[in-house]
Scaffold this active site. Sequence first.
Site, mmCIF file in Angstrom:
data_model
loop_
_atom_site.group_PDB
_atom_site.id
_atom_site.type_symbol
_atom_site.label_atom_id
_atom_site.label_comp_id
_atom_site.label_asym_id
_atom_site.label_seq_id
_atom_site.Cartn_x
_atom_site.Cartn_y
_atom_site.Cartn_z
ATOM 1 N N GLU A 179 0.055 -2.797 12.535
ATOM 2 C CA GLU A 179 0.817 -4.033 12.323
ATOM 3 C C GLU A 179 1.401 -4.646 13.587
ATOM 4 O O GLU A 179 1.700 -5.845 13.601
ATOM 5 C CB GLU A 179 1.937 -3.845 11.287
ATOM 6 C CG GLU A 179 1.454 -3.540 9.897
ATOM 7 C CD GLU A 179 2.574 -3.472 8.882
ATOM 8 O OE1 GLU A 179 2.368 -3.867 7.730
ATOM 9 O OE2 GLU A 179 3.679 -3.015 9.256
ATOM 10 N N LYS A 231 3.173 0.616 16.026
ATOM 11 C CA LYS A 231 4.311 0.640 15.118
ATOM 12 C C LYS A 231 4.313 1.920 14.304
ATOM 13 O O LYS A 231 5.358 2.527 14.061
ATOM 14 C CB LYS A 231 4.259 -0.571 14.185
ATOM 15 C CG LYS A 231 5.355 -0.611 13.140
ATOM 16 C CD LYS A 231 5.224 -1.841 12.259
ATOM 17 C CE LYS A 231 6.329 -1.901 11.216
ATOM 18 N NZ LYS A 231 6.203 -3.082 10.338
ATOM 19 N N GLN A 232 3.115 2.338 13.857
ATOM 20 C CA GLN A 232 2.990 3.506 13.004
ATOM 21 C C GLN A 232 1.589 4.067 13.144
ATOM 22 O O GLN A 232 0.730 3.497 13.818
ATOM 23 C CB GLN A 232 3.248 3.125 11.543
ATOM 24 C CG GLN A 232 2.278 2.087 10.992
ATOM 25 C CD GLN A 232 2.599 1.681 9.578
ATOM 26 O OE1 GLN A 232 2.944 2.507 8.765
ATOM 27 N NE2 GLN A 232 2.470 0.400 9.287
ATOM 28 N N TRP A 264 0.825 -1.212 0.000
ATOM 29 C CA TRP A 264 0.000 0.000 0.000
ATOM 30 C C TRP A 264 0.858 1.262 0.000
ATOM 31 O O TRP A 264 0.321 2.373 -0.082
ATOM 32 C CB TRP A 264 -0.945 0.008 1.200
ATOM 33 C CG TRP A 264 -0.330 0.418 2.516
ATOM 34 C CD1 TRP A 264 0.903 0.077 2.992
ATOM 35 C CD2 TRP A 264 -0.929 1.246 3.516
ATOM 36 N NE1 TRP A 264 1.102 0.629 4.240
ATOM 37 C CE2 TRP A 264 0.001 1.351 4.581
ATOM 38 C CE3 TRP A 264 -2.149 1.902 3.633
ATOM 39 C CZ2 TRP A 264 -0.264 2.091 5.725
ATOM 40 C CZ3 TRP A 264 -2.414 2.632 4.784
ATOM 41 C CH2 TRP A 264 -1.484 2.736 5.821
ATOM 42 N N ASP A 265 2.192 1.098 0.064
ATOM 43 C CA ASP A 265 3.092 2.254 0.035
ATOM 44 C C ASP A 265 2.825 3.145 -1.171
ATOM 45 O O ASP A 265 3.143 4.339 -1.156
ATOM 46 C CB ASP A 265 4.554 1.797 0.008
ATOM 47 C CG ASP A 265 4.930 0.952 1.214
ATOM 48 O OD1 ASP A 265 4.199 -0.017 1.488
ATOM 49 O OD2 ASP A 265 5.950 1.233 1.854
#
Length: 833
Positions: free
Chosen positions: A529, A649-650, A390-391
């Site tokens: 994640e 994580k993000q 998905w980047d």
Amino acid sequence: MVTDLADLPVDLVGLHRLPGDTGAPQRLLGGGRPSTGWTLRYDGYDPGREGLREVLCTLGNGYLATRGAAAECQADGVHYPGTYLSGLYNRLTTPIDGRLIEHEHLVNAPNWLPLRFRVADGDWFSPDTGHLIDHQLELDLRAGVLTRVLRWCDPSGRLTRVQQRRLVHLATPHIAALETTFTAENWSGGLQVCTGIDGGVVNANLPEDAPLTRAHLHTEQTRITDHDTILLTAVTTQSRIRIAVAARTRVRDGAGHDVPVSRAPHSGEASFVGQDLDLDLVEGRPVVVEKVAAIATSRDPAISEPASAVCTALGRAGDFFDLLVTHERAWQRLWDLFDLTLDADDEVTLALRLHTFHLLQALSPHTAQLDAGVPARGLHGEGYHGHVFWDEMFVFPVFNLRMPSLSRALLLYRWRRLEQARHAARTAGYRGAMFPWQSASDGREETPDELFDRRLGQWIPDFSHLQRHVGIAIAYDVWQYYQVTADVDFLAEYGAEMIIEIARFLTSIVAYDPVEERYGIAGIVGPDEYHTAYPGARDAGLRDNAYTNVMTAWVLRRALDVINLLTGHHCGLLWEQLGISEVETRLWEQVSRRMRVPFHDGVISQFDGYGQLAEFDFDAYRARYGDLVGIDAILRAQGMSPNQYQLSKQADVLMLLYLLSAEELRDLFARLGYDLDGPTIEATVRYYLARVAHGSSLSRIAHCWVQARADREQSWALFLQALRADLDDTRGGSTREGVHLGAMAGTVDLALRCYTGLETRDDTLYFHPLLPTQLHALHAELCYRGHWIVVDLDHVRLRLLLRPCQAAPIRVDVDGSVHFLTAGDQREFDLAR
């Protein structure tokens, strides 16, 4: 002039200190230094940083890319001379512990670089064993040329200067070239050069892949086709893609005249073809060895056969100087479109250009001619096995506003795999299209079931495939492309079909709760994640991830918008082709209004139950481990799991504020029946900023965006950290496996859209500028609905110039004031402080 960038710090005085931020100089260029605003320079040879420099000095043209490895070196743990071709994959299986692990990788192609040299009676030169006097690398971003200069002294005291210039031709995608100039400084005599092509390469860039089968190529033939030309052909072992590499090596004196030399076939190495050249050096007189290579595959359009194609390409290619001229012109054309001129610190400007440079090397107009997606680690290494994630969501905005034709081509990569996504949904018992978390050649799910944990030395389960939000990202990318371009034909022929099938999938995974009268989604993993299951649960998956639920409602609205937009054009055909019914559209409407959003303690919950998890002791772990990159592996080694803690994580919930404006998000929540007021947004932002480990390269991009208006100083500090991530290899040494392409594009997008307040929605081009204090002014050109618009912005005013063209007038909103601009218009807007 300073010798260490640490002596030239970015001033962080007065900034809001981020967790784990010591206030130390940022070292944005990772030990390099700016020679000019366009040139990155590394002084000295550092084996420990060689892998990083190879990645950051990669040269590419969107079709192929070659790492900036020393041409005389083979892969040996320090050096890794990889060459990668866009979209070239191969699938292997490895028997491990009685089971077969299947994996598909971007293939390390035959190495065209090899150029070894030695004084006639000496050993082959190596920077690791030779006595280096000087060593410099200089990457010229404007020209796309890597220059290497070294001086070495052999055991007999003979000093030799070697200068190399390298390019991967931007105008002719199949061509690369290396020019090496040898100068004997205090001696005269013989120098032997071995020029070759190495087909014996394997995929060995990832330490965790050591247990896997890594040989993707079988060499078919090697031969000398002409007195100065060699040829190697290979085929991938499973995908059966034929690859041909030819190289022509000529020798000239310093005045450019051909020099006859003795040549002999090089022997003794399997899967290697080469020639040994004997040069006569005279003290002080340079001799130039010019190597031009051509690469083609059986996947390429408009060729008959790869070996024939490369020989033809070499016959048409000029010498290095001719290639350099056309190469520089091609780069100038790209920079005219993509350069973002900043009035900011020199290293910030250079770092942002370096990010742009690597983005354009991985994805260029040549990529648009291929069936290829956006590899998350570029064409710079084998990280993530070259897969498409998905980047791309972080990449598309840069191309939408500069080269929309490339965005269109990259979206077609997804459309061509729509039937595979439909099959995946049917197999799992769902409707519509379930796109994979990791995609490669044919669109099947490439996410492995297990990953090798190097810290534990064992295989662990991987539940990344449960990230169903990848389909949401694809729908978002399609809609944003349409908002910028108004390309109704693309929407009708390709984009609408993807959005509708993704909407069908999302409505097939929701479940209705009659008690709450809400829809929810269970058994998934969100963008975070780190959280894949509830503590102690036997099965993976979480309930009601807020990001996924809210964006599901957004996608369903877009599906309804697409149908309305195409009414009277292609809608009848679309309804018939896809079998859309009014019952189905009513369900979309209903679900889009009743998705559940969990809350706790006055903030949006990352997922249902997140607020009941234990708090994580950030201070203690930072004191012990420093950066929290890889904290998940540390916890596993201690017998614990991130699933136990309020540790991200993000960005997850905050991704909503990255993708949607606060106004859009409030409207969306209101439609769902929730009141999302300012204090709730602010509390949610504070809550998750305090609980993020920034374990993903994309994390600081989203957090920087979210903080751009709430706290400009912290936003700028996050921006600098995002710039630094790959350039200083702050992610635990992972940059040697390839750049983080989405994060690099994200920093460009932050400057282009975030700090200008640029939005494209509701058929309007919005500007709501708020530059950080450290960014004094910005100049860019962007393409919006057929108009090329020159944007000049500082802290006082915004100037817009629409270049003359035949495009229809556009609607522009500047800080809430609406204007209709036509081609040729020039407007200036004073900005409220």
